[in-house]
Write an enzyme that holds these catalytic residues in place. Structure first.
Site, PDB file in Angstrom:
ATOM      1  CG  ASP A  99       5.736  20.456 128.904  1.00 12.24           C
ATOM      2  OD1 ASP A  99       5.191  19.497 128.757  1.00 12.24           O
ATOM      3  OD2 ASP A  99       5.923  21.151 129.667  1.00 12.24           O
TER       4      ASP A  99
ATOM      5  CG  HIS B 138       4.512  12.127 126.963  1.00 16.07           C
ATOM      6  ND1 HIS B 138       5.425  11.028 126.960  1.00 16.07           N
ATOM      7  CD2 HIS B 138       5.095  13.190 127.545  1.00 16.07           C
ATOM      8  CE1 HIS B 138       6.444  11.349 127.343  1.00 16.07           C
ATOM      9  NE2 HIS B 138       6.493  12.814 127.866  1.00 16.07           N
TER      10      HIS B 138
HETATM   11  P1  IMP Z   1       8.490  17.429 139.542  1.00 18.23           P
HETATM   12  O1  IMP Z   1       8.989  16.578 138.427  1.00 18.23           O
HETATM   13  O2  IMP Z   1       7.052  17.364 140.184  1.00 18.23           O
HETATM   14  O3  IMP Z   1       9.510  17.141 140.990  1.00 18.23           O
HETATM   15  O4  IMP Z   1       8.996  19.109 139.329  1.00 18.23           O
HETATM   16  C1  IMP Z   1      10.127  19.465 139.252  1.00 18.23           C
HETATM   17  C2  IMP Z   1      10.180  20.543 138.076  1.00 18.23           C
HETATM   18  O5  IMP Z   1      10.151  19.707 136.816  1.00 18.23           O
HETATM   19  C3  IMP Z   1       9.202  21.727 137.905  1.00 18.23           C
HETATM   20  O6  IMP Z   1       9.822  22.768 137.431  1.00 18.23           O
HETATM   21  C4  IMP Z   1       8.073  20.960 137.145  1.00 18.23           C
HETATM   22  O7  IMP Z   1       7.375  21.846 136.331  1.00 18.23           O
HETATM   23  C5  IMP Z   1       9.085  20.186 136.007  1.00 18.23           C
HETATM   24  N1  IMP Z   1       8.445  19.235 135.468  1.00 18.23           N
HETATM   25  C6  IMP Z   1       8.140  18.183 135.916  1.00 18.23           C
HETATM   26  N2  IMP Z   1       7.610  17.197 134.931  1.00 18.23           N
HETATM   27  C7  IMP Z   1       7.512  17.885 133.784  1.00 18.23           C
HETATM   28  C8  IMP Z   1       6.951  17.811 132.580  1.00 18.23           C
HETATM   29  O8  IMP Z   1       6.551  16.697 132.137  1.00 18.23           O
HETATM   30  N3  IMP Z   1       6.860  18.699 131.659  1.00 18.23           N
HETATM   31  C9  IMP Z   1       7.502  19.907 131.971  1.00 18.23           C
HETATM   32  N4  IMP Z   1       7.992  20.116 133.125  1.00 18.23           N
HETATM   33  C10 IMP Z   1       7.986  19.019 134.013  1.00 18.23           C
HETATM   34 MG    MG Z   2       4.086  17.503 128.933  1.00 20.97          MG
END
Ligand code: IMP
Ligand code: MG
Length: 332
Positions: free
Chosen positions: A13, A42
């Site tokens: 982000d 994105h």
């Molecule tokens: P997962 O990727 O869904 O397994 O989540 C694992 C960790 O990564 C969590 O804390 C999510 O909030 C974070 N996370 C996964 N994808 C994103 C993203 O695109 N932006 C921000 N945080 C992410």
């Molecule tokens: Mg994002």
């Protein structure tokens, strides 16, 4: 800039979507390869419309750009088809035959597995989908009838593009602090998010990369659980104008001031050659919409210079507002 890898320097982000969409239009990018999976959203603004893209590469805004999703990526079939429709890119998007597929059952496992409790995953099921890929029981893109029209050899296409001098962007997702290897384990995503991993997922060798552009936001945010050095209370974040909601999940983002130590580590591990800094207007409201470095207020200039001094790479792009054109481009 023939081949540039774009990565996030914090917890995702950082505004990679905005930076990629700007570069796509400004530099007339020929090919953009997205990596990662559906968990990352994105955000891209085009003609006053906001897109939060989970599958389609952010460079879709430039209509001559060939859009690809690499072999290392994980495809959410329904989301992919929905976004292809929304962005009208049917005739110029391709998926590698060997990309894996994320299914509804993975999302269920993500939400119900005891070992994932407390991590605060996005709930899309990316971790379980990758587990299944490692077990070698995952479905691949080539197994899915609806994906047949899109299948291609992404590694071959992108290497041919690089070899013939075309402009290529490899689009990373999340940020280094969410890397499975280098992040705040176990509070991380299910894959490495560094520039090397982005190359690997796309099928591009390290000798083919010209620039690694690392994107930092002017303050740090994270969604889900895990450490965030210098974390502010929600009240303080609101007061400073740093309070955000996640583009993908709508969850509240936690926030903290820019951390030079983390930024330095991220730049080193990514082998970054350039940086982009987004949302400078959130730190210094009188920066909003500024398009020339000379027109920035003194304290904003000092902040940018301090980043360059401590990290040792130039800050070439500076975001001063949400629109793709709200940017200071310092490349000559
Ligand atoms: P997962 O990727 O869904 O397994 O989540 C694992 C960790 O990564 C969590 O804390 C999510 O909030 C974070 N996370 C996964 N994808 C994103 C993203 O695109 N932006 C921000 N945080 C992410
Ligand atoms: Mg994002």
């Amino acid at each position: 800039m023939p081949c540039t890898v774009i990565v996030g320097g914090f917890w995702g982000d950082e505004g990679k979507g905005k930076i990629i969409s700007y570069l796509a239009l400004k530099d007339k990018i020929d090919v953009c390869v997205r990596t990662g999976s559906v968990n990352a959203a994105h955000t891209v603004w085009l003609e006053g419309k906001r897109y939060a893209l989970h599958m389609v590469p952010a460079a879709f805004v430039y209509e001559n750009c060939r859009l690809l999703i690499g072999a290392g990526a994980n495809i959410h079939v329904a989301k992919f088809l929905e976004e292809v429709e929304l962005t009208k890119v049917k005739n110029r998007i391709g998926i590698d035959h060997q990309a894996s597929v994320i299914e509804e059952k993975h999302s269920e496992q993500d939400k119900t597995s005891a070992h994932l409790k407390g991590i605060g995953t996005t709930g899309w099921g990316v971790g379980p989908a990758i587990e299944e890929r490692v077990r070698r029981t995952a479905k691949l893109a080539r197994d899915i009838p609806e994906l047949q029209p899109y299948l291609t050899d992404v590694a071959l296409e992108v290497n041919n593009a690089i070899d013939s001098g075309k402009k290529v962007i490899l689009e990373g997702t999340q940020g280094l602090m969410l890397s499975l290897f280098f992040g705040t384990y176990p509070y991380v995503t299910g894959r490495d998010t560094s520039a090397s991993a982005v190359c690997s997922e796309a099928g591009v060798g390290p000798t083919k990369v010209d620039e690694v552009l690392i994107v930092f936001k002017s303050f740090m945010t994270r969604v889900g659980a895990g450490p965030l050095p210098g974390e502010l209370s929600k009240e303080e974040a609101v007061k400073r104008g740093w309070f955000e909601l996640a583009a993908g999940t709508g969850r509240e983002r936690r926030s903290a001031p820019f951390n030079f130590e983390i930024a330095k580590k991220a730049a080193v591990i990514n082998g970054a050659t350039q940086a982009a800094l987004t949302k400078l207007d959130a730190l210094y409201p009188n920066c909003k919409g500024v398009k020339k470095f000379e027109d920035l207020p003194l304290e904003a200039k000092a902040f940018v210079k301090e980043i360059e001094r401590q990290i040792g790479i130039p800050v070439v792009l500076i975001g001063t507002g949400p629109d793709a054109q709200d940017i200071i481009d310092r490349r000559t």
